[in-house]
Design an enzyme around this catalytic site. Structure first.
Site, PDB file in Angstrom:
ATOM      1  N   ASP A 128       0.842  -1.198   0.000  1.00 37.52           N
ATOM      2  CA  ASP A 128       0.000   0.000   0.000  1.00 37.52           C
ATOM      3  C   ASP A 128       0.880   1.252   0.000  1.00 37.52           C
ATOM      4  OD1 ASP A 128      -2.454   1.348   0.028  1.00 37.52           O
ATOM      5  OD2 ASP A 128      -2.479   1.488   2.203  1.00 37.52           O
ATOM      6  N   HIS A 180      -7.152   0.781   9.617  1.00 38.56           N
ATOM      7  CA  HIS A 180      -6.187   1.141   8.583  1.00 38.56           C
ATOM      8  C   HIS A 180      -6.344   2.645   8.382  1.00 38.56           C
ATOM      9  CE1 HIS A 180      -4.025   0.100   4.692  1.00 38.56           C
ATOM     10  NE2 HIS A 180      -4.472   1.315   4.416  1.00 38.56           N
ATOM     11  N   HIS A 182      -5.105   6.581   7.731  1.00 38.14           N
ATOM     12  CA  HIS A 182      -4.127   7.468   7.094  1.00 38.14           C
ATOM     13  C   HIS A 182      -3.932   8.695   7.977  1.00 38.14           C
ATOM     14  CE1 HIS A 182      -3.718   5.761   2.828  1.00 38.14           C
ATOM     15  NE2 HIS A 182      -4.154   4.819   3.624  1.00 38.14           N
ATOM     16  N   CYS A 199      -1.044  10.527  -0.364  1.00 39.10           N
ATOM     17  CA  CYS A 199      -2.500  10.610  -0.483  1.00 39.10           C
ATOM     18  C   CYS A 199      -2.804  11.219  -1.844  1.00 39.10           C
ATOM     19  CB  CYS A 199      -3.083  11.475   0.625  1.00 39.10           C
ATOM     20  SG  CYS A 199      -4.857  11.715   0.463  1.00 39.10           S
ATOM     21  N   ASN A 248      -0.276   6.568   4.819  1.00 36.30           N
ATOM     22  CA  ASN A 248      -0.515   5.643   5.923  1.00 36.30           C
ATOM     23  C   ASN A 248       0.168   6.119   7.199  1.00 36.30           C
ATOM     24  OD1 ASN A 248      -1.771   3.095   4.611  1.00 36.30           O
ATOM     25  ND2 ASN A 248      -0.109   3.658   3.230  1.00 36.30           N
TER      26      ASN A 248
END
Lengths: 309, 309
Positions: A27, A217, A219, A250, A259
């Site tokens: 990711d 999860h 950010h 992002c 993240n």
């Protein structure tokens, strides 16, 4: 409530042990500039030495759409696997799963969104269609004894639709679980969540699924991730997705953080007396390694506070 | 506890209104490279337009020790004061207070440490001696109807001694209050605090002083400040010190973050439904202004997520 009760209550609510799902190599790197195969392999091999037990290793997705993940089969081939670590892959469809099985992924993950518009824009189908696509993937994975994890995005807000209703998050998380996902990872994709809204969302999901089947999860786009994780930990969640060096930007806010950084999560957990089994110093060293190659500082306050040795 | 109770309880515990004490122009700039007088004045004038009601404006300290603050009298002279804003100054001693009165400071602040070694190294006297020095300062301030705020540093850890005992923090905070400080600002000077330890420290202080006489002053060196503030807000604290653009480094960790950024605190409060009276957009604009002059990016995730207009 008398203030004397706060810390006792807090101590009771917090878990003793937390599982970290390290998503930096997938990711994270999927949202960074391309890095060569040997760097990915070195990164994962370094992560394997930190005590992390779950490392997202690659994605079997369209190389045209996500060129950063085109060499995932080679990555799985070249890494030095440790037996107690789960090396997982993202697999959007049956073909991806077949490639992941071929590459020897220990686990796979599927993904959808809690926002209809985000689903249309991101994976070009409705939420219901995306759930339909999970069925053959999960069936084949089951026949191969491969566990399937589910990612659910936009659990706080959608960049197109605004706030997501907690009941909507709960309903899709439940559908993912019913289809066979052993765990649903609740993603605050654009990082706009704050702890009270996150608490309401987790409550809503908890009415339908036990907290131990959930992960968060988050950010850190607006710096709220640790406060949100701190809240989630008080609500029975004990699996946290995070990314070494805060890898992964992002796409909706260029220059912003992606993240939450693994180092910052580990620092929080250590301070709260929660065992993670992960060596913070080693993760900080790995953060500096990959950040240097990407030509930037680690997106982690903990890593920035420590000069690399 | 059923998860259904979490958000209701949380909502009840959180304050409806929070006061922000903006420390960027003093505690922030004191730990940055020198900026010219006109920049300080422009910074404070911009902050005065954001809705902030309390702006730390300068320090009357030895210009040899802290050259960044040598022009504080000129700053007070040149700023465009708004009537509803408190413009305060740090005053370590009687001479500093006399200068602050001369300059027209609305309020002053004194400071000491919860760590004996930090006190010796930072202000070159024992904690008790520093408290003794407050007496004439507070007496003169009282005779001039000037309120005195107290800063207490090292409330979580000391860079020399390690962990600070909560009871020690409580006892010195109480002494400061008894001497006449209307509010004691609890400083996590090196940013190593995490929410459970912060909760225990605030509990200990709350046994001796009401929460409305306390403020928190957290550094974000390890990314923990917002999680700590989130915890403090649940314990009756409703005054938060913060610094536009996260101005102010950490002398014990070069390159690390200093004060928690005002923007990030405002984003948290807005998300929690807490009124601050401050316009986040204006603060972000001000953050980009001062960061550009200092030749770096704002130390604030919220400001970094937004390109300056």
């Amino acid at each position: 409530m008398r203030n004397g009760d706060h810390s006792t209550r807090l101590h009771k609510l917090l878990p003793k042990q937390v599982n970290i799902v390290e998503v930096g190599a997938r990711d994270g790197l999927q949202n960074e500039k391309m890095v060569p195969l040997d760097v990915k392999v070195a990164l994962i091999d370094k992560l394997s030495q930190t005590g992390l037990c779950y490392i997202e290793t690659g994605a079997f997705v369209s190389p045209k759409r996500i060129p950063q993940m085109a060499d995932s089969a080679e990555v799985f081939e070249a890494i030095n696997r440790k037996p107690n670590i789960t090396y997982s892959a993202l697999t959007p469809n049956l073909r991806g799963l077949e490639d992941a099985i071929q590459a020897g992924a220990d686990e796979v993950a599927v993904f959808t969104s809690a926002s209809e518009t985000f689903s249309q824009n991101n994976i070009h189908c409705s939420i219901n269609e995306s759930l339909k696509r999970f069925e053959p993937v999960i069936a084949l994975a089951a026949s191969e004894n491969i566990k399937v994890r589910g990612y659910l995005s936009c659990v706080a807000d959608c960049p197109y639709e605004g706030p997501t209703q907690p009941a909507q998050v709960a309903s899709i998380a439940k559908a993912m679980s019913d289809l066979g996902c052993y765990q649903v990872s609740l993603g605050d994709t654009i990082g706009t969540g704050t702890p009270l809204r996150i608490a309401r969302m987790i409550e809503s999901v908890s009415h339908l699924l036990p907290a131990h089947n959930l992960a968060v999860h988050f950010h850190d786009t607006y710096g709220q991730a640790l406060a949100n994780i701190f809240q989630a930990l008080q609500m029975g969640i004990n699996t946290i997705d995070s990314s070494v060096a805060g890898l992964g930007g992002c796409p909706y806010a260029p220059g912003a953080s992606g993240n939450v950084a693994t180092e910052d999560v580990l620092y929080l957990c250590e301070g709260l007396g929660i065992n993670t089994g992960v060596n913070l110093e080693e993760v900080v060293r790995t953060a500096h390694y990959i950040a240097k190659i990407l030509g930037k500082a680690p997106n982690s306050k903990v890593a920035r506070s420590q000069t690399p040795s």
